[in-house]
Write a protein that holds these residues in place. Structure first.
Motif, PDB file in Angstrom:
ATOM      1  N   GLY A 101      10.981  17.839  12.185  1.00  0.00           N
ATOM      2  CA  GLY A 101      11.021  17.616  13.631  1.00  0.00           C
ATOM      3  C   GLY A 101      11.466  18.858  14.379  1.00  0.00           C
ATOM      4  N   CYS A 102      11.754  18.658  15.685  1.00  0.00           N
ATOM      5  CA  CYS A 102      12.093  19.791  16.563  1.00  0.00           C
ATOM      6  C   CYS A 102      13.465  20.369  16.225  1.00  0.00           C
ATOM      7  CB  CYS A 102      12.047  19.343  18.020  1.00  0.00           C
ATOM      8  SG  CYS A 102      13.401  18.218  18.476  1.00  0.00           S
ATOM      9  N   GLY A 103      14.318  19.554  15.580  1.00  0.00           N
ATOM     10  CA  GLY A 103      15.653  20.019  15.219  1.00  0.00           C
ATOM     11  C   GLY A 103      16.670  19.855  16.333  1.00  0.00           C
ATOM     12  N   GLN A 104      16.227  19.437  17.530  1.00  0.00           N
ATOM     13  CA  GLN A 104      17.114  19.384  18.707  1.00  0.00           C
ATOM     14  C   GLN A 104      17.392  17.960  19.181  1.00  0.00           C
ATOM     15  OE1 GLN A 104      18.224  22.339  19.741  1.00  0.00           O
ATOM     16  NE2 GLN A 104      16.876  23.402  18.310  1.00  0.00           N
ATOM     17  N   CYS A 105      16.432  17.062  19.024  1.00  0.00           N
ATOM     18  CA  CYS A 105      16.544  15.737  19.664  1.00  0.00           C
ATOM     19  C   CYS A 105      17.498  14.841  18.860  1.00  0.00           C
ATOM     20  CB  CYS A 105      15.165  15.099  19.793  1.00  0.00           C
ATOM     21  SG  CYS A 105      14.469  14.553  18.227  1.00  0.00           S
ATOM     22  N   CYS A 108      16.225  13.936  15.354  1.00  0.00           N
ATOM     23  CA  CYS A 108      16.375  15.030  14.388  1.00  0.00           C
ATOM     24  C   CYS A 108      17.838  15.196  13.978  1.00  0.00           C
ATOM     25  CB  CYS A 108      15.843  16.334  14.977  1.00  0.00           C
ATOM     26  SG  CYS A 108      14.041  16.372  14.999  1.00  0.00           S
ATOM     27  N   CYS A 116      10.720  12.049  15.372  1.00  0.00           N
ATOM     28  CA  CYS A 116      10.782  13.054  16.445  1.00  0.00           C
ATOM     29  C   CYS A 116       9.452  13.039  17.198  1.00  0.00           C
ATOM     30  CB  CYS A 116      11.041  14.422  15.838  1.00  0.00           C
ATOM     31  SG  CYS A 116      10.969  15.788  17.019  1.00  0.00           S
TER      32      CYS A 116
HETATM   33 ZN   LIG Z   1      13.242  16.221  17.205  1.00  0.00          ZN
END
Ligand SMILES: [Zn+2]
Ligand SMILES: [Zn+2]
Length: 350
Positions: A101-105, A108, A116
């Motif tokens: 995934g984006c790693g931020q949301c 994630c 994500c």
């Molecule tokens: Zn994410």
């Protein structure tokens, strides 16, 4: 590095030579040794998913624009690490978790990368493993698979984790309950293995292909049903769950229609189409209809652990040289593949 790329959707993959990337930040460069060929690669290759009623979802709309390298079942050896990549060493052999995934949301942060909305999936959105080299954004996505055959280990990154996550979505089963697996391609066979490994005795394998049903039996299915036969619905009536790896209107109707009260239908297949169903019986029969899309990192680790303990039966895997990538897709499309084809990049790179 050498990659086998989509130059144009639906046309044979092209062999492309390019500069091997250097890992930056937390990135890790993996030299791919094995790369599984998944059925969903056929949709990416074609360039769209069929949403039914003449509607299509085009993969270019989520960033998959040719030239593109597919491949989301990677296994390989760590070749180089970025300056901020911790806990990883050159030379380690690892499965790469591709559903990143984006790693931020919030999803994630809870390690539910597959939920994500801005995924960076390897081989679907980002360059994949039909290539001698692969950049992985963070070492946490590398999973140790010591003791597992490397070609089989590669398949765990998609077919294994997809099977495991789908099985986890079933309601509590009794010893008498039967579970139907609809579609006995690679993921279907992996699911039979996961069901058996987690104590489900009555697995009913469903397919229209006798060779796939035969393979399903060897994987531990107690019963097989040829869904091309007119009495298939009768044979399945009263099942506690159906896991559908085809995902077309006919298989949805079959799976949902056969559920006992309180049963659950899990759809994973992306064949396509649309489906209507009367609403009151969903409540009256207290059935569940749930989608399952690949799985998360923890689920990959759990299915790998089952494989390490030798609890998980390996599906038939045919290893072919990476230079056969285009032909492997053709064979998969024509239904000639039983189990999984895994590309071997060690011979291709030599
Ligand atoms: Zn994410
Ligand atoms: Zn896949």
């Amino acid at each position: 590095m050498i990659s086998y790329q989509i130059a144009e959707h639906g046309r044979p993959l092209q062999k492309v030579l390019s500069e091997t990337p250097k890992p930056q930040g937390t990135e890790v460069l993996v030299r791919v040794t094995r790369s599984g060929v998944c059925h969903s690669d056929l949709h990416i290759w074609d360039g769209y998913f069929d949403l039914g009623g003449g509607k299509r979802f085009y993969v270019k709309d989520r960033g998959c624009v040719p030239p593109f390298t597919m491949g989301h079942e990677p296994f390989g050896i760590v070749e180089a690490v970025g300056p901020r990549a911790k806990g990883v060493k050159v030379g380690q052999k690892r499965i790469v978790f591709p559903w990143i995934g984006c790693g931020q949301c919030a999803m994630c942060k809870d390690e539910l990368d597959n939920y994500c909305t801005a995924m960076r999936t390897i081989g679907v959105v980002k360059p994949g493993a039909y290539s001698t080299h692969l950049l992985v954004p963070h070492p946490k996505y590398l999973v140790d698979a010591k003791g597992i055959d490397e070609a089989f280990a590669a398949t765990l990154a998609c077919s294994g984790v997809t099977a495991y996550s789908a099985v986890r979505k079933l309601a509590k089963l009794t010893a008498r309950d039967s579970v139907a697996v609809i579609g006995c391609g690679g993921v279907g066979l992996a699911t039979i293995a996961v069901l058996r490994a987690t104590g489900v005795r009555n697995v009913i394998a469903c397919d229209i292909d006798a060779a796939k049903l035969e393979a399903a039996k060897k994987m531990g299915a107690k019963q097989t049903v040829n869904t091309g036969e007119p009495d298939a619905a009768k044979a399945l009536a009263g099942i506690a769950a159906a896991i559908d790896f085809v995902g077309m209107p006919a298989t949805a109707a079959l799976g949902i229609g056969a559920l006992r009260k309180g049963g659950r239908y899990v759809i994973c297949g992306l064949y396509g189409g649309e489906f209507t169903h009367p609403l009151p019986p969903i409540a009256q029969r207290a059935i569940g209809i749930i989608g399952s899309y690949v799985g998360n990192l923890q689920e990959l680790k759990e299915v790998v652990a089952l494989a390490k303990k030798k609890k998980l039966k390996a599906m038939p895997v045919a290893t072919r040289p990476a230079s056969d990538a285009a032909q492997a897709l053709e064979d998969l499309k024509s239904g000639r593949v039983v189990g999984r084809v895994v590309l071997d990049f060690e011979t291709a790179a030599a």
